[in-house]
Design a protein around this motif. Sequence first.
Motif, short mmCIF file in Angstrom:
data_model
loop_
_atom_site.label_atom_id
_atom_site.label_comp_id
_atom_site.label_asym_id
_atom_site.label_seq_id
_atom_site.Cartn_x
_atom_site.Cartn_y
_atom_site.Cartn_z
N LEU A 137 22.88 38.90 49.68
CA LEU A 137 23.47 39.36 50.94
C LEU A 137 24.93 38.96 51.17
O LEU A 137 25.50 39.53 52.34
CB LEU A 137 22.57 38.91 51.99
N ARG A 138 25.48 38.42 50.54
CA ARG A 138 26.75 37.64 50.29
C ARG A 138 27.98 38.71 50.88
O ARG A 138 28.71 38.48 52.04
CB ARG A 138 27.11 36.78 49.28
N GLY A 139 28.05 39.91 50.17
CA GLY A 139 29.09 40.65 50.41
C GLY A 139 28.83 41.33 51.80
O GLY A 139 29.76 41.36 52.68
N ALA A 140 27.74 41.69 52.32
CA ALA A 140 27.31 42.35 53.61
C ALA A 140 27.62 41.19 54.50
O ALA A 140 28.10 41.48 55.64
CB ALA A 140 26.01 42.89 53.71
N GLY A 310 31.70 47.60 44.59
CA GLY A 310 32.39 46.42 44.19
C GLY A 310 33.49 46.25 44.84
O GLY A 310 33.99 46.92 45.64
N ARG A 311 34.16 45.09 44.69
CA ARG A 311 35.26 44.48 45.36
C ARG A 311 36.61 45.10 44.88
O ARG A 311 37.47 45.61 45.69
CB ARG A 311 35.41 42.95 45.23
N LYS A 312 36.73 45.13 43.47
CA LYS A 312 37.97 45.63 42.82
C LYS A 312 38.24 47.27 43.24
O LYS A 312 39.16 47.65 43.46
CB LYS A 312 37.68 45.44 41.53
N PRO A 313 37.27 48.17 43.02
CA PRO A 313 37.67 49.56 43.28
C PRO A 313 37.99 49.63 44.75
O PRO A 313 38.82 50.65 45.02
CB PRO A 313 36.28 50.32 42.91
N VAL A 433 44.76 41.86 37.68
CA VAL A 433 44.55 40.64 37.93
C VAL A 433 43.24 40.50 38.52
O VAL A 433 42.37 39.32 38.22
CB VAL A 433 45.40 40.04 38.91
N MET A 434 42.60 41.20 39.15
CA MET A 434 41.31 41.05 40.05
C MET A 434 40.00 41.14 38.98
O MET A 434 40.08 41.82 38.12
CB MET A 434 41.15 42.16 41.01
N ILE A 435 39.03 40.64 39.13
CA ILE A 435 37.85 40.76 38.63
C ILE A 435 36.76 41.09 39.48
O ILE A 435 36.92 40.96 40.77
CB ILE A 435 37.60 39.23 38.00
N GLU A 436 35.40 41.68 39.20
CA GLU A 436 34.54 41.89 39.75
C GLU A 436 33.45 40.74 40.02
O GLU A 436 32.98 40.26 39.11
CB GLU A 436 33.88 43.31 39.19
N THR A 437 33.21 40.63 41.30
CA THR A 437 32.43 39.56 41.69
C THR A 437 30.95 39.96 42.33
O THR A 437 30.19 39.17 42.90
CB THR A 437 32.88 38.47 42.70
N LYS A 438 30.75 41.21 42.46
CA LYS A 438 29.72 41.94 43.10
C LYS A 438 28.47 41.25 42.26
O LYS A 438 28.17 41.43 41.32
CB LYS A 438 29.59 43.33 43.04
N GLY A 439 27.60 40.83 43.42
CA GLY A 439 26.13 40.48 42.67
C GLY A 439 26.25 39.17 41.70
O GLY A 439 25.08 38.70 41.16
N LYS A 440 27.58 38.44 41.74
CA LYS A 440 27.54 37.26 40.87
C LYS A 440 27.34 36.10 41.60
O LYS A 440 27.82 35.90 42.77
CB LYS A 440 28.88 37.18 40.26
N MET A 441 26.68 35.06 41.11
CA MET A 441 26.41 33.70 41.50
C MET A 441 27.91 32.79 41.41
O MET A 441 28.69 33.17 40.52
CB MET A 441 25.28 32.79 40.99
N PHE A 442 28.05 31.78 42.11
CA PHE A 442 29.36 31.18 42.07
C PHE A 442 29.59 30.51 40.61
O PHE A 442 30.71 30.60 40.11
CB PHE A 442 29.01 29.84 43.01
N LEU A 443 28.57 29.96 40.05
CA LEU A 443 28.79 29.87 38.55
C LEU A 443 29.18 30.83 37.41
O LEU A 443 30.10 30.55 36.71
CB LEU A 443 27.63 29.06 37.99
#
Length: 452
Positions: A137-140, A310-313, A433-443
């Motif tokens: 749910l983090r992105g939303a 996703g964040r990057k696109p 420079v950006m990475i995709e963080t969609k659906g990723k846990m902090f670790l």
Amino acid sequence: MAEGRFKTVFITFSVALIASLGSMVVGSWVGWSSPATYLMKTNQTNLDVTDYGMMIAMYDLGNMVSPIPCGYLLAHIGRRWTIRMIGPMNMIAWIAIIVWPSKLSVLYMARVFAGLSKGMTMSSIPMYVGEIAEVKLRGAVLSLFPIMLCVGMLGIQTIGQMLNYTHLNILGLCFSATFTILFFPMPESPYYLMQKNKRDQAERSLKTIRAKDDVTDEMELIEETVTKQMQSKTTYKELFQNKANRRAFIITAGASMFQRLSGISPFIHFTSITLPSANYWMNPLTAVVLFTVSKYIGTLSHMALVDWMGRKPLMLVSHATMAVLTAVYGLSLYALANGPEDRPLAWCPVVVLWLYGLAYSVGAGSLTYTLIGEMFAANVKTKAAPLCVMCLAGSSFLLDGTYTRISKVFGVYTNYYMYAVFNLVWAVVAGFVMIETKGKMFLEIEQILATT
């Protein structure tokens, strides 16, 4: 099972929504400038303002000062108590300009003081919301922050058109009082409590947020994340020496800085006095309100798209589109100033303004707060997030403070050509420079930052 899941999602969103009302307070100050400058320019106040840009930039000046002290507050008194301070600070600023409505010095000081609370809001609320949200749910949930920012702007711009200067400021005070009351009973972040070795309190907090008694699995994940991330020292040196932290800062600070350099602040603050106010096809204040509506639609669209595309696109498409739109906006202002008196292209800057609001909010305008909330390790989060907010505030201060002077020397359209270049630059740089963080846990995010 389905009923329990619905309750968990509902409570999580409710807590995040109430916290995000802090950005509604910020939005009320940001949106205030449109009706307020219009009232000032049309001599409906007792204020003698000659440099609107600097008057508006005072808010960003305060915003630049508070993030680092806010970082210490977040680390030592917690997310909840830091956020609890935001509402009363804004109330003091509103009361000052209500009591002394004709003193320009009071207005300047009030905007600086409110700007201090803005820096705290931008530093603390995305962090708090990111820590209370489930991964899925983090992105939303983080999208609620820019949504409520638009609500605050839209509310004061729409209702403000019908109010005099004093009543406009009373409306702003009501926004701040509402947030102050509603946020006070909210729970502390379980991540912060775990960092302070208060496991029992962290578990109680998580049970409240998730609305269930069994949070064993998530507590173990929080404990593992905090334990691993807190092994390194919590210093600015660690932020820049560690590869993962350094790259996270470059991405997030860059997104913060170019979010403002995209031109959003001048579009919000100066459109009501930049567009012609006489013999024009649309009242400038109406154009600004519909601009804020387009931003609101874009932010709602972002909420649906951020965990799908996703964040990057979204970031790349947003800035590339804004590069085109700001260039066209500048050309249309030039055509209005130098073209025939019947203004055959009078519709162009207004339509471009609305399209810009949509392009900004669906990507850059919302993603910055998402990145602040999810990119940094626990040990540097209270150092990194405030620095990113300072980059955002500094860029706003630069653009707002120079807008009037650039307009007088080179023409108002020159500002927008400059914003087009800034947007193009970040669209290219972010692609690398950006990475995709969609659906990723902090670790997982930390591991990707450290290895790519």
